[in-house]
Write an enzyme that holds these catalytic residues in place. Structure first.
Site, mmCIF file in Angstrom:
data_model
loop_
_atom_site.group_PDB
_atom_site.id
_atom_site.type_symbol
_atom_site.label_atom_id
_atom_site.label_comp_id
_atom_site.label_asym_id
_atom_site.label_seq_id
_atom_site.Cartn_x
_atom_site.Cartn_y
_atom_site.Cartn_z
ATOM 1 N N ASP A 186 0.838 -1.027 0.257
ATOM 2 C CA ASP A 186 -0.095 -0.052 -0.403
ATOM 3 C C ASP A 186 1.029 1.610 0.054
ATOM 4 O O ASP A 186 0.183 2.018 1.207
ATOM 5 C CB ASP A 186 -1.159 -0.225 1.245
ATOM 6 C CG ASP A 186 -1.600 -1.482 1.500
ATOM 7 O OD1 ASP A 186 -2.340 -1.977 0.191
ATOM 8 O OD2 ASP A 186 -1.726 -1.515 2.761
ATOM 9 N N GLU B 53 -10.681 -1.205 -4.824
ATOM 10 C CA GLU B 53 -10.674 -0.674 -3.702
ATOM 11 C C GLU B 53 -8.904 -0.114 -4.074
ATOM 12 O O GLU B 53 -9.002 0.176 -4.885
ATOM 13 C CB GLU B 53 -9.939 -1.231 -2.452
ATOM 14 C CG GLU B 53 -8.890 -2.226 -2.641
ATOM 15 C CD GLU B 53 -8.654 -3.978 -1.662
ATOM 16 O OE1 GLU B 53 -9.711 -3.252 -0.770
ATOM 17 O OE2 GLU B 53 -7.796 -4.536 -2.031
#
Length: 360
Positions: free
Chosen positions: A55, A230
């Site tokens: 991430d 997402e």
């Protein structure tokens, strides 16, 4: 000492002084011959992966790249002027939640922004139970985000969509700010489908109005493992077109990939019909390059502003899932004639790549 010997000694000392003087002048001239300096050795390339992690997020300000990634229990902030040398930067822990608090566990996907003279970090956290994951905000008024005090501004949410929420980020269009996030509407947590939502921001930590569901998993490439949209990331093209690049499919599969939404000219970001969704993924696995499940990206520019770069995580082998073996990679990308981004394919691990232009 007789007169003759004294005179001889004086002559001897005179000749010795003259010899020393000549010797010294030969050793260091008052007009030395110039010698070209030897330039320091510079490395013009780097290779992926940059380091372990998942991430990745980059925010640039005043020539500094501020980098964050998922830690799990706290938020660390790296700062560097050369992204290709990220692994040599020393991270600073800027936030550790209070044990037992509603935001104390599963700290994921932090992102840094600078709004109205203050720094903000948007992140995901919960109390340890997956169903309680939510998005949160930190604020810092220091000019340098690695210093000063980070104030917990609490949960950022829309009352119309106050359920499981992760991966908060910000989109700016025509002077207005919009909060983007991934939500799971089934409050029983039986149906794990994840969608992407948007709401207008009143200020950096407050949303207004009703949230809009921008996209949900529709295509097969968005449903590997289970249906997931997402990690939304805003991207503006050189000709000022607005895109959202998002991650699709469950991150534990090799087929985690990137999808794309494009806002029509003059469109309203809060109106789903004003966005066009790509029917195909725009960035996918490349087994021959040791790139499995590439996704959850961020964007940044080279120091001279001439190049666009994508940074993302991937696995180096098959079936490694959403675990600690994920690593961080970056590569240059371009834009097509229609203004949409062209990410190409994930470059191979170990391949020597030119550093971002202007890096020192």
């Amino acid at each position: 000492m007789n007169k003759f010997t004294s005179k001889g000694l004086k002559l001897h000392m005179l000749w010795l002084a003259l010899f020393v003087s000549v010797s010294l002048s030969c050793g260091k001239s008052s007009n030395p011959t110039p010698v070209d300096p030897v330039p320091p050795t510079t490395v013009s390339t780097f290779s992926n992966p940059l380091m372990n992690g998942a991430d990745p997020s980059v925010f640039q300000k005043d020539g500094v790249n501020y980098y964050l990634q998922t830690n799990g229990s706290s938020i660390n902030l790296w700062s560097t002027t050369a992204m290709s040398k990220l692994s040599t930067a020393v991270p600073k822990t800027v936030f550790t939640p209070v044990a037992g608090a509603a935001n104390s566990r599963n700290v994921w996907a932090p992102e840094l922004y600078f709004f109205d003279g203050k720094w903000y970090i948007y992140y995901t956290a919960g109390n340890g139970a997956d169903i309680n994951q939510r998005t949160w905000v930190l604020e810092n008024s220091s000019p340098d985000p690695t210093t000063g005090t980070w104030v917990d501004k609490g949960k950022i949410f829309s009352p119309s969509a106050d359920f499981w929420a992760i991966d908060g980020s910000v989109l700016e269009v025509n002077g207005s700010r919009y909060f983007l996030w991934c939500g799971r509407p089934d409050v029983t947590n039986v149906n794990l489908t994840q969608n992407i939502y948007i709401a207008k921001m009143t200020n950096p930590y407050t949303l207004e109005g009703t949230a809009t569901k921008l996209t949900e998993p529709e295509f097969g490439w968005e449903k590997n493992g289970f249906g997931v949209n997402e990690g939304p990331q805003a991207l503006t093209s050189p000709d000022n077109k607005t895109f959202i690049i998002y991650s699709a499919s469950y991150c534990g599969t090799d087929d985690y990939a990137l999808g794309q939404l494009a806002l029509k000219a003059g469109g309203n970001p809060l109106v789903k019909a004003d966005w066009t969704k790509s029917t195909q993924p725009v960035f996918t696995k490349q087994p021959q390059s040791n790139a499995f499940g590439p996704g959850h990206n961020s964007f940044f520019k080279s120091p001279d502003g001439k190049e666009n770069w994508i940074i993302y995580h991937a696995n180096s082998a098959t079936n490694q899932g959403c675990a600690d073996q994920r690593n961080v990679r970056m590569q240059k990308f371009t834009f097509k004639a229609d203004g949409s981004p062209d990410f190409g394919v994930p470059v191979a691990t170990g391949l020597q790549i030119s550093r971002p232009s202007g890096e020192k």
